[in-house]
Scaffold this motif. Structure first.
Motif: not given
Length: 226
Positions: A156-166, A179-197
């Protein structure tokens, strides 16, 4: 399988008046790095995007790649994967000519990766560098090298917090994360802006709708609205 999100490069839209064709790796999520997790598979194929610019070829053409042995530092050690044991390239590297005009300058290099014991505890590095030959010139600065980071570890990556989950991705699971890594985004999701997330979460939602997957008999979904 690894995704191929092309961004940033518009080199193929430039006008070239000579006969040279310039081959390059497009950026993936603004980088020339692919992070890939086997996730328990014995082997898989990582699709590495390729582009070229210049006059259009009407026939398939061979290109050339060099495998680079990277040297790390004590602070940032690099463990290189072993060719023939942990990865392999196609016997012939052929840039395949597409029939559709919008795809004529794009292809993928199929890199085969094979599970090893080292991948259970380490991230292995594969560095590929494009080399000029009689068909293509490798001279596009900062786009001649691609780094592939391969491992069998998943956590589980550090950025998959309760806020991201909700708001975006829902409850964490290893299968959903892969599935998310292989098919959508394999970078550091936690460093993205809210709009990008939000954007990548929405892309994941659409992908899951088109490619239903189940875990323990339950359909995998995400709560993002859109």
């Amino acid at each position: 399988m690894a995704l191929g999100l092309f961004s940033g490069c518009k080199i193929d839209e430039l006008e070239f008046f000579g006969e040279e064709r310039f081959i390059y790796f497009p950026t993936i999520n603004r980088e020339h790095t692919i992070n890939y997790t086997l996730g328990g598979l014995e082997e898989d194929v990582v699709k590495i995007p390729l582009r070229y610019s210049g006059r259009y070829y009407t026939e398939n053409r061979e290109y050339k790649i060099q495998i680079v042995q990277e040297e790390g530092t004590p602070e940032n050690p690099i463990v290189n994967a072993e060719e023939g044991v942990e990865f392999s390239l196609p016997e012939k590297l052929i840039f395949r000519t597409a029939q559709k005009e919008q795809q004529r300058y794009a292809d993928n290099l199929d890199l085969k990766v094979m599970k090893s014991d080292r991948m259970n505890t380490e991230v292995l590095n594969i560095t590929l560098r494009l080399v000029s030959n009689e068909n293509f010139t490798a001279a596009v600065r900062d786009s001649m090298t691609m780094n592939i980071k391969v491992t069998n570890m998943i956590a589980k990556p550090y950025w998959w917090t309760s806020e991201i989950a909700e708001a975006y991705l829902g409850e964490y699971s290893n299968i959903k994360y892969k599935l998310f890594l292989d098919n959508v985004y394999d970078g550091d999701y936690g460093q993205l802006e809210a709009g990008e997330q939000y954007y990548y979460a929405l892309q994941f939602k659409k992908w899951l709708e088109e490619n239903p997957h189940y875990e323990n008999g339950k359909l995998i979904t995400v709560p993002v609205i859109g």
